[in-house]
Scaffold this motif. Structure first.
Motif, PDB file in Angstrom:
ATOM      1  N   LEU A 132       0.861  -1.181   0.000  1.00 37.98           N
ATOM      2  CA  LEU A 132       0.000   0.000   0.000  1.00 37.98           C
ATOM      3  C   LEU A 132       0.898   1.231   0.000  1.00 37.98           C
ATOM      4  O   LEU A 132       1.575   1.523   0.980  1.00 37.98           O
ATOM      5  CB  LEU A 132      -0.901  -0.023   1.245  1.00 37.98           C
ATOM      6  CG  LEU A 132      -1.808   1.182   1.479  1.00 37.98           C
ATOM      7  CD1 LEU A 132      -2.733   1.409   0.299  1.00 37.98           C
ATOM      8  CD2 LEU A 132      -2.632   0.989   2.756  1.00 37.98           C
ATOM      9  N   ASN A 133       0.920   1.943  -1.130  1.00 40.20           N
ATOM     10  CA  ASN A 133       1.756   3.144  -1.255  1.00 40.20           C
ATOM     11  C   ASN A 133       0.887   4.384  -1.120  1.00 40.20           C
ATOM     12  O   ASN A 133      -0.088   4.554  -1.846  1.00 40.20           O
ATOM     13  CB  ASN A 133       2.432   3.166  -2.637  1.00 40.20           C
ATOM     14  CG  ASN A 133       3.477   2.076  -2.774  1.00 40.20           C
ATOM     15  OD1 ASN A 133       4.622   2.242  -2.392  1.00 40.20           O
ATOM     16  ND2 ASN A 133       3.063   0.929  -3.289  1.00 40.20           N
ATOM     17  N   VAL A 134       1.246   5.245  -0.189  1.00 38.73           N
ATOM     18  CA  VAL A 134       0.472   6.484   0.008  1.00 38.73           C
ATOM     19  C   VAL A 134       1.428   7.650   0.263  1.00 38.73           C
ATOM     20  O   VAL A 134       2.554   7.452   0.706  1.00 38.73           O
ATOM     21  CB  VAL A 134      -0.503   6.356   1.211  1.00 38.73           C
ATOM     22  CG1 VAL A 134      -1.541   5.277   0.962  1.00 38.73           C
ATOM     23  CG2 VAL A 134       0.246   6.089   2.499  1.00 38.73           C
ATOM     24  N   PRO A 135       0.964   8.871  -0.040  1.00 38.19           N
ATOM     25  CA  PRO A 135       1.795  10.042   0.254  1.00 38.19           C
ATOM     26  C   PRO A 135       1.565  10.502   1.696  1.00 38.19           C
ATOM     27  O   PRO A 135       0.499  10.270   2.275  1.00 38.19           O
ATOM     28  CB  PRO A 135       1.271  11.091  -0.727  1.00 38.19           C
ATOM     29  CG  PRO A 135      -0.143  10.701  -0.999  1.00 38.19           C
ATOM     30  CD  PRO A 135      -0.259   9.220  -0.789  1.00 38.19           C
ATOM     31  N   VAL A 136       2.567  11.162   2.255  1.00 38.08           N
ATOM     32  CA  VAL A 136       2.463  11.641   3.634  1.00 38.08           C
ATOM     33  C   VAL A 136       1.548  12.873   3.694  1.00 38.08           C
ATOM     34  O   VAL A 136       1.388  13.593   2.701  1.00 38.08           O
ATOM     35  CB  VAL A 136       3.887  11.943   4.181  1.00 38.08           C
ATOM     36  CG1 VAL A 136       4.468  13.214   3.571  1.00 38.08           C
ATOM     37  CG2 VAL A 136       3.879  12.030   5.700  1.00 38.08           C
ATOM     38  N   ASN A 137       0.925  13.078   4.838  1.00 39.07           N
ATOM     39  CA  ASN A 137       0.053  14.248   5.080  1.00 39.07           C
ATOM     40  C   ASN A 137      -1.147  14.367   4.150  1.00 39.07           C
ATOM     41  O   ASN A 137      -1.648  15.469   3.918  1.00 39.07           O
ATOM     42  CB  ASN A 137       0.850  15.553   5.007  1.00 39.07           C
ATOM     43  CG  ASN A 137       1.894  15.626   6.110  1.00 39.07           C
ATOM     44  OD1 ASN A 137       1.657  15.127   7.218  1.00 39.07           O
ATOM     45  ND2 ASN A 137       3.028  16.204   5.817  1.00 39.07           N
ATOM     46  N   THR A 175      -4.815   9.445   7.940  1.00 40.97           N
ATOM     47  CA  THR A 175      -3.930  10.470   7.380  1.00 40.97           C
ATOM     48  C   THR A 175      -2.533  10.249   7.952  1.00 40.97           C
ATOM     49  O   THR A 175      -2.283  10.577   9.110  1.00 40.97           O
ATOM     50  CB  THR A 175      -4.424  11.878   7.781  1.00 40.97           C
ATOM     51  OG1 THR A 175      -5.830  11.948   7.522  1.00 40.97           O
ATOM     52  CG2 THR A 175      -3.693  12.960   7.018  1.00 40.97           C
ATOM     53  N   PRO A 176      -1.615   9.643   7.168  1.00 47.62           N
ATOM     54  CA  PRO A 176      -0.270   9.395   7.700  1.00 47.62           C
ATOM     55  C   PRO A 176       0.493  10.703   7.858  1.00 47.62           C
ATOM     56  O   PRO A 176       0.386  11.591   7.010  1.00 47.62           O
ATOM     57  CB  PRO A 176       0.382   8.500   6.637  1.00 47.62           C
ATOM     58  CG  PRO A 176      -0.359   8.799   5.374  1.00 47.62           C
ATOM     59  CD  PRO A 176      -1.755   9.186   5.772  1.00 47.62           C
ATOM     60  N   ILE A 177       1.238  10.834   8.952  1.00 56.72           N
ATOM     61  CA  ILE A 177       1.983  12.071   9.158  1.00 56.72           C
ATOM     62  C   ILE A 177       3.494  11.818   9.256  1.00 56.72           C
ATOM     63  O   ILE A 177       4.250  12.698   9.610  1.00 56.72           O
ATOM     64  CB  ILE A 177       1.505  12.808  10.440  1.00 56.72           C
ATOM     65  CG1 ILE A 177       1.476  11.844  11.628  1.00 56.72           C
ATOM     66  CG2 ILE A 177       0.148  13.440  10.232  1.00 56.72           C
ATOM     67  CD1 ILE A 177       1.120  12.520  12.940  1.00 56.72           C
ATOM     68  N   LYS A 178       3.904  10.572   8.958  1.00 59.54           N
ATOM     69  CA  LYS A 178       5.330  10.267   9.010  1.00 59.54           C
ATOM     70  C   LYS A 178       5.667   9.276   7.899  1.00 59.54           C
ATOM     71  O   LYS A 178       4.943   8.301   7.712  1.00 59.54           O
ATOM     72  CB  LYS A 178       5.659   9.669  10.374  1.00 59.54           C
ATOM     73  CG  LYS A 178       7.116   9.706  10.667  1.00 59.54           C
ATOM     74  CD  LYS A 178       7.473   9.159  12.017  1.00 59.54           C
ATOM     75  CE  LYS A 178       8.984   9.002  12.072  1.00 59.54           C
ATOM     76  NZ  LYS A 178       9.419   8.056  13.048  1.00 59.54           N
ATOM     77  N   THR A 179       6.765   9.542   7.180  1.00 63.46           N
ATOM     78  CA  THR A 179       7.141   8.620   6.113  1.00 63.46           C
ATOM     79  C   THR A 179       7.782   7.375   6.706  1.00 63.46           C
ATOM     80  O   THR A 179       8.229   7.377   7.852  1.00 63.46           O
ATOM     81  CB  THR A 179       8.149   9.279   5.147  1.00 63.46           C
ATOM     82  OG1 THR A 179       9.258   9.723   5.933  1.00 63.46           O
ATOM     83  CG2 THR A 179       7.539  10.472   4.428  1.00 63.46           C
ATOM     84  N   GLY A 180       7.802   6.299   5.911  1.00 60.98           N
ATOM     85  CA  GLY A 180       8.435   5.072   6.369  1.00 60.98           C
ATOM     86  C   GLY A 180       7.648   3.856   5.931  1.00 60.98           C
ATOM     87  O   GLY A 180       6.667   3.953   5.194  1.00 60.98           O
ATOM     88  N   LYS A 181       8.100   2.693   6.408  1.00 59.95           N
ATOM     89  CA  LYS A 181       7.435   1.435   6.070  1.00 59.95           C
ATOM     90  C   LYS A 181       6.873   0.812   7.341  1.00 59.95           C
ATOM     91  O   LYS A 181       7.565   0.749   8.361  1.00 59.95           O
ATOM     92  CB  LYS A 181       8.429   0.473   5.421  1.00 59.95           C
ATOM     93  CG  LYS A 181       8.874   0.964   4.050  1.00 59.95           C
ATOM     94  CD  LYS A 181       9.870   0.017   3.414  1.00 59.95           C
ATOM     95  CE  LYS A 181      10.167   0.506   1.997  1.00 59.95           C
ATOM     96  NZ  LYS A 181      11.176  -0.314   1.343  1.00 59.95           N
TER      97      LYS A 181
END
Ligand SMILES: [Cu+2]
Length: 224
Positions: A132-137, A175-181
């Motif tokens: 699942l690939n998503v952009p941050v924020n 809503t992701p607020i931090k990049t990473g796996k």
């Protein structure tokens, strides 16, 4: 004592953690108070030579206090969590930034990306297993679908877990607020391959997300 949860990386998860820690501390304080009082009373009021038992007929004021105070605390807590949960779990966003479908099947998450036309069920859709690939924020809205048995879509880092029921479409958003796996396991025993049913949430920076979109769809065109 505080750090035994995996790190939260979503906006919504902050609220979940807030309530989690309130109930965690409330129950801990209550447990310690009760246990310490019990042990203290056992020692202080133990049998001693020459000491007689005293008859007590209770104390109404005390009883009212220890009934009303916890009731009020519990009611406030329940109303607050209800209001929060109604928003986090039962009011899907009408205008999310990113839309994805996740299909649970033995023993994979099939992640369907709608492609440049932003519509599902068209030729430019891209299907990836367990990624699942998503952009941050950005707010991500996932439609959960099932193909065979009941699965449970779980992303511990965003504090959400949702059963997948075949025949139903269930919204799931964060809503992701931090990049990473981050790990994305199945949390419902669904057959012999259940333990291997684990995907990966990849939270990209805006730039690496754009790059990923480009390469993913150019690879797709090469194949077709
Ligand atoms: Cu499963």
């Amino acid at each position: 004592m505080l750090d035994w949860l995996p790190e939260n990386i979503s906006l919504e998860g902050k609220e979940v953690d807030f309530f989690f820690y309130i109930s965690y501390y409330l129950t801990n304080v209550a447990f310690i108070l009760v246990a310490v009082t019990m042990v203290a009373f056992l020692i202080i009021y133990r049998q001693k030579p020459g000491k007689k038992a005293k008859y007590s007929h209770g104390n109404n004021t005390l009883e009212i206090i220890w009934t009303v105070v916890p009731t009020v605390i519990l009611l406030v807590f329940v109303l607050m969590t209800q209001a929060s949960w109604a928003r986090l779990k039962y009011t899907p966003p009408s205008n999310p930034d990113v839309r994805v479908e996740v299909i649970g099947k033995q023993f994979n998450w099939v992640v369907v990306y709608p492609g440049p036309d932003k519509k599902f069920g068209t030729a430019d859709d891209l299907k990836l297993d367990n990624q699942l690939n998503v952009p941050v924020n950005k707010q991500v809205l996932i439609t959960l679908k099932g193909e065979d048995v009941i699965h449970s879509f779980f992303i511990p880092a965003v504090r959400l877990k949702q059963d997948i029921l075949p025949g139903k479409e269930i919204p799931f958003w964060f809503t992701p607020i931090k990049t990473g796996k981050y790990e994305m396991p199945c949390a419902e025993l669904c057959g012999v391959g259940h333990s291997g049913m684990n995907g990966e949430l990849v939270v990209h920076t805006e730039e690496s997300y754009r790059k990923w979109l480009k390469t993913a769809w150019s690879k797709k065109e090469e194949k077709s």
